[in-house]
Write an enzyme that holds these catalytic residues in place. Structure first.
Site, PDB file in Angstrom:
ATOM      1  N   SER A   1      22.595  23.374  41.875  1.00 47.26           N
ATOM      2  CA  SER A   1      21.298  22.538  42.443  1.00 47.26           C
ATOM      3  C   SER A   1      21.016  20.785  41.160  1.00 47.26           C
ATOM      4  CB  SER A   1      20.494  23.024  43.318  1.00 47.26           C
ATOM      5  OG  SER A   1      20.675  24.117  42.807  1.00 47.26           O
TER       6      SER A   1
ATOM      7  N   THR B   1      15.982  23.539  42.505  1.00 46.56           N
ATOM      8  CA  THR B   1      15.466  22.792  41.480  1.00 46.56           C
ATOM      9  C   THR B   1      14.740  23.282  40.489  1.00 46.56           C
ATOM     10  OG1 THR B   1      15.441  20.243  43.364  1.00 46.56           O
ATOM     11  CG2 THR B   1      13.918  20.971  41.547  1.00 46.56           C
TER      12      THR B   1
ATOM     13  N   THR C   1      17.051  17.765  39.082  1.00 46.82           N
ATOM     14  CA  THR C   1      17.649  18.286  40.206  1.00 46.82           C
ATOM     15  C   THR C   1      18.904  17.338  40.826  1.00 46.82           C
ATOM     16  OG1 THR C   1      17.981  19.063  42.744  1.00 46.82           O
ATOM     17  CG2 THR C   1      16.373  17.012  41.960  1.00 46.82           C
TER      18      THR C   1
ATOM     19  N   ARG D   1      20.069   9.400  48.841  1.00 52.01           N
ATOM     20  CA  ARG D   1      18.806   9.813  49.095  1.00 52.01           C
ATOM     21  C   ARG D   1      18.249  10.256  47.687  1.00 52.01           C
ATOM     22  NH1 ARG D   1      17.341  15.463  48.022  1.00 52.01           N
ATOM     23  NH2 ARG D   1      15.411  16.127  49.969  1.00 52.01           N
TER      24      ARG D   1
ATOM     25  N   GLY E   1      12.207  22.624  46.516  1.00 49.61           N
ATOM     26  CA  GLY E   1      12.674  23.304  47.774  1.00 49.61           C
ATOM     27  C   GLY E   1      13.592  22.079  48.660  1.00 49.61           C
TER      28      GLY E   1
END
Ligand code: GLY
Length: 332
Positions: free
Chosen positions: A90, A189, A207, A217, A241
């Site tokens: 991630s 992240t 991230t 996005r 998150g």
């Protein structure tokens, strides 16, 4: 390390009232799970704290801090570690791609005098944290995005790197078959904060965002105030998150502002998560939705809190590098 003394609801409300920060009267919640191993009363200088078990990142940051380097260099060098780690799915290299199979990265950095730089939706750049720093130091802007950010990266000598590893490509292929194209929150992240020997604070956040997100996005991580905020007088905060939650509540800015009104880093983190839970009760129902925040102040005190259990964070302080479990708002 000393254990943190937890406040009861009533005591916290009274404290909040007496200190004039009304929001924190609601910070403690009966649903909150209290873990006993948070070293929230410990403080030190220099120190660094990062989301998740990012011991190699905090070790890299500590190396800078312990030799008298700046908090800004420390967070940049710390954040570069997971960016270059193909096993971290991630952040950076090996990050899971968007639904179209493209790895796109978001990052930001903020220094002790309030300068900030950010890059969003960048592809083929191994160290977006360093690109964000270049935006901060070499442009009149705060944020560059997509093709413009990549053009700037090329001009600054950043090499092009294919970030889609074979493992992440295979995971994407399997996801396409299994899930019917639903994005999945992935929570690793890195947000990293540092306090240097001079007492200066800086932070960074980097991230690859939610796995299998829609192409284009952008999450909270490159948004100053959402994924990261630093005010050298007051403190610094960063988040991990599901970014949409922290973007809608400006979690990192909120934490620093609550600290400005008298909240401790821990109280401020708890209120920021409680705010998300109160405002978005439906959005937080899926059990894979997580939000975690960490904060420090100029005394080297810290806070950490999450929506659900399972959020860990790493502190390097007083020569010790340790991972801790954060307390959480929900018991699950
Ligand atoms: N917190 C990372 C993201 O939502 O993109």
């Amino acid at each position: 390390m000393k254990r943190r003394v937890f406040f009861s609801n009533a005591a916290l409300a009274a404290l909040a009232g007496s200190m004039g920060f009304a929001g924190c009267a609601k910070a403690a919640d009966p649903k909150t799970t209290k873990h006993k191993n948070n070293p929230n009363s410990a403080s030190g200088k220099p120190m660094t704290i990062a989301t998740w078990p990012n011991e190699l990142a905090t070790a890299a940051a500590w190396k800078v801090l312990s030799s008298g380097g700046s908090a800004l260099d420390a967070v940049e060098q710390g954040a570069q570690i997971p960016e270059a780690d193909p096993a971290n799915t991630s952040v950076g290299l090996g990050g899971l791609p968007d639904r179209d199979g493209t790895v796109s990265l978001d990052a930001c950095i903020m220094d002790a005098v309030g300068n900030a730089g950010s890059v969003t939706f960048v592809q083929n750049i191994l160290h977006p944290i360093s690109l964000a720093r270049k935006v901060m130091e070499k442009t009149p802007h705060l944020m560059l995005s997509g093709a413009g950010a990549e053009k700037f990266a090329a001009a600054e000598g950043f090499p092009k790197t294919n970030l889609l590893t074979e493992g992440s490509r295979k995971a994407w292929e399997e996801w396409k078959i299994k899930t019917g194209y639903q994005p999945i929150p992935n929570h690793d992240t890195i947000g990293i904060l540092a306090l240097d020997q001079k007492g200066e604070l800086s932070g960074g956040c980097t991230t690859s965002g939610a796995a299998y997100k829609m192409h284009g996005r952008v999450g909270d991580s490159p948004i100053i105030g959402a994924g990261l905020f630093v005010d050298n007088e007051i403190g610094a905060a960063t988040a991990t998150g599901l970014g949409e939650l922290m973007m809608k509540t400006l979690s990192s800015f909120l934490i620093v502002e609550l600290m400005r009104q008298g909240a401790s880093p821990q109280e401020a983190c708890e209120e920021a998560i409680a705010r998300i839970a109160r405002k978005y009760p439906e959005k937080i129902k899926p059990t894979d939705v997580q939000s975690g925040v960490i904060a420090i102040n100029p005394a080297g005190e810290h806070g950490a809190f999450s929506l659900r259990s399972g959020f860990s964070y790493t502190i390097f302080m007083n020569g010790e590098n340790k991972v801790y479990q954060a307390d959480s708002y929900l018991k699950d």
